[in-house]
Design an enzyme around this catalytic site. Structure first.
Site, mmCIF file in Angstrom:
data_model
loop_
_atom_site.group_PDB
_atom_site.id
_atom_site.type_symbol
_atom_site.label_atom_id
_atom_site.label_comp_id
_atom_site.label_asym_id
_atom_site.label_seq_id
_atom_site.Cartn_x
_atom_site.Cartn_y
_atom_site.Cartn_z
ATOM 1 N N THR A 122 -6.088 6.455 8.038
ATOM 2 C CA THR A 122 -6.653 6.714 6.711
ATOM 3 C C THR A 122 -6.702 5.445 5.864
ATOM 4 O O THR A 122 -6.955 5.507 4.663
ATOM 5 C CB THR A 122 -5.842 7.795 5.962
ATOM 6 O OG1 THR A 122 -4.520 7.287 5.718
ATOM 7 C CG2 THR A 122 -5.766 9.084 6.753
ATOM 8 N N THR A 123 -6.410 4.317 6.520
ATOM 9 C CA THR A 123 -6.526 3.018 5.850
ATOM 10 C C THR A 123 -7.365 2.115 6.759
ATOM 11 O O THR A 123 -7.460 2.373 7.958
ATOM 12 C CB THR A 123 -5.137 2.370 5.668
ATOM 13 O OG1 THR A 123 -4.488 2.286 6.950
ATOM 14 C CG2 THR A 123 -4.268 3.197 4.736
ATOM 15 N N HIS A 173 2.296 8.981 1.005
ATOM 16 C CA HIS A 173 1.106 8.924 0.150
ATOM 17 C C HIS A 173 1.292 9.895 -1.011
ATOM 18 O O HIS A 173 1.909 10.944 -0.849
ATOM 19 C CB HIS A 173 -0.148 9.365 0.913
ATOM 20 C CG HIS A 173 -0.479 8.523 2.096
ATOM 21 N ND1 HIS A 173 -1.302 7.412 2.024
ATOM 22 C CD2 HIS A 173 -0.110 8.617 3.391
ATOM 23 C CE1 HIS A 173 -1.419 6.869 3.226
ATOM 24 N NE2 HIS A 173 -0.706 7.588 4.087
ATOM 25 N N HIS A 220 3.711 10.530 6.537
ATOM 26 C CA HIS A 220 3.023 10.396 7.830
ATOM 27 C C HIS A 220 3.991 9.756 8.812
ATOM 28 O O HIS A 220 4.404 8.607 8.621
ATOM 29 C CB HIS A 220 1.780 9.522 7.703
ATOM 30 C CG HIS A 220 0.646 10.210 7.021
ATOM 31 N ND1 HIS A 220 -0.393 9.524 6.425
ATOM 32 C CD2 HIS A 220 0.367 11.527 6.865
ATOM 33 C CE1 HIS A 220 -1.257 10.404 5.928
ATOM 34 N NE2 HIS A 220 -0.819 11.619 6.171
ATOM 35 N N HIS A 278 5.736 6.744 6.487
ATOM 36 C CA HIS A 278 5.405 6.217 5.161
ATOM 37 C C HIS A 278 4.854 7.350 4.312
ATOM 38 O O HIS A 278 4.658 8.454 4.818
ATOM 39 C CB HIS A 278 4.403 5.071 5.312
ATOM 40 C CG HIS A 278 3.131 5.525 5.955
ATOM 41 N ND1 HIS A 278 2.904 5.413 7.315
ATOM 42 C CD2 HIS A 278 2.044 6.165 5.449
ATOM 43 C CE1 HIS A 278 1.721 5.941 7.597
ATOM 44 N NE2 HIS A 278 1.186 6.413 6.478
ATOM 45 N N HIS A 332 0.822 -1.212 0.000
ATOM 46 C CA HIS A 332 0.000 0.000 0.000
ATOM 47 C C HIS A 332 0.858 1.265 0.000
ATOM 48 O O HIS A 332 0.404 2.333 -0.346
ATOM 49 C CB HIS A 332 -0.903 0.036 1.231
ATOM 50 C CG HIS A 332 -1.809 -1.143 1.331
ATOM 51 N ND1 HIS A 332 -2.854 -1.357 0.467
ATOM 52 C CD2 HIS A 332 -1.810 -2.193 2.189
ATOM 53 C CE1 HIS A 332 -3.468 -2.493 0.795
ATOM 54 N NE2 HIS A 332 -2.856 -3.012 1.834
HETATM 55 ZN ZN LIG Z 1 -0.589 7.469 6.107
#
Ligand SMILES: [Zn+2]
Length: 267
Positions: A217-218, A131, A148, A129, A104
């Site tokens: 957010t996941t 995005h 993040h 990580h 992801h």
């Molecule tokens: Zn994140």
């Protein structure tokens, strides 16, 4: 944001892969099927199509908050209330490099012993990580990327620092060092004890921020996450943004309704 879910998903994926490859061996075939098998797993969420964000809440009972939560992230930051907020104090140590492609995002797992202090609250940095585009929008605009930085306190509460990433004219040296080691395969982790860096060197010198309560957010979109969005971005080169997009073209959840929440501005 990816916390424990990713670990669970990864082990589920590995179990599937292991089960599958032994089945294949029994039939004397090469094991190239695990990936398609994993797609049938209802927990195998994504950012597009029938396993995309609009379906997360219905995929599993544990993902319910993704569709019916009241404090979901990310949000668009437009109106914020100026207040004297506690400063963010980053007490980060150097870490060796552990870089993971979890299917992801690209995640850097951080060595224990680095902390974020906000007033009396102390959180340990676990991982960070990326995005693309940024999940948070500022005045309706998303940045090319966001990092993040995920922290947890002794009570198990999460605080995530969002570091917006904009396109600048030159490479960021830390990312250059880290992303050379980016694993191309999903569910692959690589460790390099000899490559050390300090994530504090990614941060802007001005640490003013916006803050609100939100969620992962996941999936499972768990709430009670303290979000701290730095106002000043990190600059990286166009080439570095393209490098990440080569692995993950789009991994941002759509904006969520603010509902009853207020956003505070540290000024
Ligand atoms: Zn994140």
């Amino acid at each position: 944001m990816l916390i424990k879910t990713s670990a669970i998903l990864i082990s589920a994926g590995l179990l599937l892969a292991a089960g599958n490859s032994s089945a294949n061996e029994a039939h004397g075939k090469a094991s190239n099927a695990p990936h398609s098998k994993a797609k049938a797993d209802p927990s195998h969420w994504s950012y597009e199509g029938e396993t995309g964000p609009n379906s997360w809440g219905a995929m599993k009972a544990e993902f319910g908050l993704c569709s019916n939560g009241k404090q979901q992230s990310p949000v668009n930051i437009t109106e914020a209330y100026a207040q004297d907020l506690e400063p963010l104090q980053f007490q980060y140590q150097e870490s060796k490099t552990t870089i993971q492609n979890n299917g992801h995002t690209i995640q850097l797992n951080y060595d224990p012993g680095s902390f974020l202090q906000v007033g009396n609250d102390r959180y340990q940095l676990l991982q960070f990580h990326f995005h693309t585009p940024s999940e948070e929008a500022i005045g309706g605009q998303r940045y090319p990327m966001v990092a993040h930085l995920v922290h947890k306190n002794d009570a198990g509460q999460l605080a995530v620092v969002a570091l917006l990433i904009n396109q600048g004219s030159s490479d960021n040296e830390i990312l250059k060092k880290l992303w050379e080691k980016m694993p191309a395969n999903h569910n692959e982790t690589r460790g390099y004890d000899e490559i050390k860096y300090n994530a504090a060197n990614l941060l802007p010198s001005n640490r003013s921020y916006w803050t609100l309560m939100g969620s992962l957010t996941t999936p499972p979109c768990s709430e009670g996450v303290r979000w701290l969005v730095l106002k000043n971005p990190l600059y990286v080169s166009a080439k570095q943004i393209a490098r990440f997009k080569k692995e993950f073209a789009m991994n941002a959840r759509p904006l969520q309704s603010l509902q009853q929440r207020a956003i505070l501005d540290s000024n």
